[in-house]
Design an enzyme around this catalytic site. Sequence first.
Site, PDB file in Angstrom:
ATOM      1  N   PHE A   1      -2.474  -2.309  -9.340  1.00  0.00           N
ATOM      2  CA  PHE A   1      -1.047  -2.300  -9.007  1.00  0.00           C
ATOM      3  C   PHE A   1      -0.858  -2.206  -7.491  1.00  0.00           C
ATOM      4  CE2 PHE A   1       2.873   0.238  -8.229  1.00  0.00           C
ATOM      5  CZ  PHE A   1       3.777  -0.748  -8.571  1.00  0.00           C
ATOM      6  N   GLN A   2      -0.042  -3.081  -6.960  1.00  0.00           N
ATOM      7  CA  GLN A   2       0.248  -3.168  -5.520  1.00  0.00           C
ATOM      8  C   GLN A   2      -1.018  -3.371  -4.692  1.00  0.00           C
ATOM      9  OE1 GLN A   2       3.007   0.047  -4.393  1.00  0.00           O
ATOM     10  NE2 GLN A   2       4.702  -1.360  -4.848  1.00  0.00           N
TER      11      GLN A   2
ATOM     12  N   GLU B   1      10.039  -3.620   5.607  1.00  0.00           N
ATOM     13  CA  GLU B   1       8.864  -3.466   6.473  1.00  0.00           C
ATOM     14  C   GLU B   1       8.843  -4.457   7.634  1.00  0.00           C
ATOM     15  OE1 GLU B   1       8.829  -3.490   3.195  1.00  0.00           O
ATOM     16  OE2 GLU B   1       7.615  -1.820   2.440  1.00  0.00           O
TER      17      GLU B   1
ATOM     18  N   LYS C   1      -6.373   4.651  -0.464  1.00  0.00           N
ATOM     19  CA  LYS C   1      -5.672   5.918  -0.694  1.00  0.00           C
ATOM     20  C   LYS C   1      -6.615   7.110  -0.833  1.00  0.00           C
ATOM     21  CE  LYS C   1      -2.114   8.033  -3.556  1.00  0.00           C
ATOM     22  NZ  LYS C   1      -1.171   7.870  -4.674  1.00  0.00           N
TER      23      LYS C   1
ATOM     24  N   MET D   1      20.957 -24.426  16.252  1.00  0.00           N
ATOM     25  CA  MET D   1      19.885 -25.205  16.859  1.00  0.00           C
ATOM     26  C   MET D   1      19.430 -26.321  15.926  1.00  0.00           C
ATOM     27  SD  MET D   1      18.295 -25.609  19.637  1.00  0.00           S
ATOM     28  CE  MET D   1      17.898 -24.280  20.772  1.00  0.00           C
TER      29      MET D   1
END
Lengths: 576, 101
Positions: free
Chosen positions: A112-113, A50, A162, A482
């Site tokens: 969940f999630q 993502e 949802k 760097m």
Amino acid sequence: MKLAGNDMLIQSLINEGVEFIFGYPGGAALHIYDAIFNQSEIQHILVRHEQAATHAADGYTRATGKVGVVLVTSGPGATNAITGIATAFMDSIPMIVISGQVQSHLIGTDAFQETDMIGISRPIVKHSFTVESQESIPRILKEAFYIATSGRPGPVVIDVPKDLTHPDFKFDFEYPKEAKIRSYNPPILPLEDQVKRAVEAILEAKQPVIYAGGGTISSNASNELIKFQKLTNAPVTNTLMGLGVFPATNKNFMGMLGMHGTYQANMAMHNADLIIAVGARFDDRITNTPEKFAPKAKIIHLDVDHSSVSKIIEADVAVFGQVKESLSAINKLLEASESQCQDLSAWHEQIQEWRSKHGLNHNLFKNKDDEHPILPQAAVQHIYQASEGKAFVTSDVGQHQMFAAQYYHFDEPRKWINSGGLGTMGFGLPSAMGAKLAFPEEEVICITGEGSIQMCIQELSTCAQYKLPIKIFNINNLALGMVKQWQDMNYDGRHSSISYEDSLPDFVKLAESFGHVGIKITKNSQLQDGIEEALSYKDKLVFVDIYVDPDEHVYPMLVAPEGSMKDMWLDKDLKT
Amino acid sequence: MENKPGALARVVGLFHQRGYNIDSLHVDPITDFSPYSFIEKELSITFKADEISRLTIETTVSDSLMRQILRQINKLIEVLAVSNEKSTYLKGVLRDENLLR
């Protein structure tokens, strides 16, 4: 028309003219993905992580000026997007991030999630919405696009439980023609009085500098800036974010300023009697020690964001409004003015003297035989020449980014795409995907390092799936360059955790395993041909692994702490 | 500010995010709009009961930081106006001397 929540979301995006959604499906976003399946106007780009979805949307936006759209699921989908949202926020890039959320009745139960996306993203968004009813979806989308793109642009998160996207529950759908938010009215036109005072200061200046940043690009004010320069004859410097907004090959351009800016740009800032800041925010990578910043200069600050003005450096004249409009207004008044700008020839001579004394491009091509390692700067110069300076160039973060900014000379805005504010390693490849999708016929180059590229290297797979023939130039110095430079300069060369030489992949084989082309360059004599060969593959992604001098540092470099803009390291043992 | 879920968290979060301290905080929905008629006038809107909240925050900072805090708060989308004893910032309306600089 009656639509379910999932179709409302997608139909709203279609109404906004969205071409691509960058995303990754998951439980809480499944209804939305079903709505994507049932239409053909928007193409969904399935990334491999993502974070890459947000960077790809970001690259698409920086290249086009259109808003990138991201779709992720709840929980880990949402949290993985955070780095990319913060990257967009720091560089004022508009973005719409739609995150799935667990069903309304489960919110707060550690389902969940489940994660509090609105809470986690709050400090790094311009605004965010929780969808609380299906009927509000069109209005929220309209407002989100309006907020993301107006004023100082930025990312907007829309969190959608949802159940509110369930296909069985349909409601009237009408997409609003405009958004009106009573508590949000960003300024557009500057006040006359502010413009007048700015012009008065400009007419008096004998040593002015135009210091233009990313706000000039997001306001599409490149033409107005070029005209402003012609009217004033003032020299121009660009920030890392502003590169390209003023043509780099114009003789009045001094190069980038700041931490790794050119000698002449930093000296001009320090000695200026007037600094005209255009869509720039006096970032700490520019000013060095703020108390020692430009001691003689009056400051005119053109910005759309009140809170950016006088935040670090006190402005003498502020001009609030869209930078494009403010510049236009100043240009008009300058053209109409009876007085002339001061004669700046002595000032230009002084700058020319600085430029010839310590400007870039010195010593670069000496030692170009195979006895000596390839200089990373020379690699960028060859890429610049081979692509005729016309490519979209994305970069990651580190030495290669600074070399690209210094040695690839951008003549147009939106061609240089990098993470300036947040400094996000892993940005280069996915942002190049967004630019390439937007401009399939244009050359899109990613200049990266072997450290950064490994942070989103999984996207080589996405490039294979959507056939994105990006050219990746991996400036490989076998270490986190760097960090190593700072350890050389400030920690007596104690190289703590910067090396992985023995465990790097064979990048050529890695690229080939995805069906791409790999080229390895280890000698100066291979450099030009190798780069030209890479660009000759029109339909293939080419990964060019260029082994460069592992001990090279980026210079100039402002001396910190306590230094001013005139205090620079010019070489490993040369200080101003 | 708009009396909406999350609006208070944005203001409080801003203080922490920008490193400002909150000495005290009080928030309640506004029922008497008469002191705020200038906002209604300037923004051409009419408030309804319970739509708007007033948030009072005490903090101890320098003048320049105070200005920065006011501007940062004013930038929040759900904030309609912000003021201290010296200045008032209204969305999209420049009425403060500081803003003119």
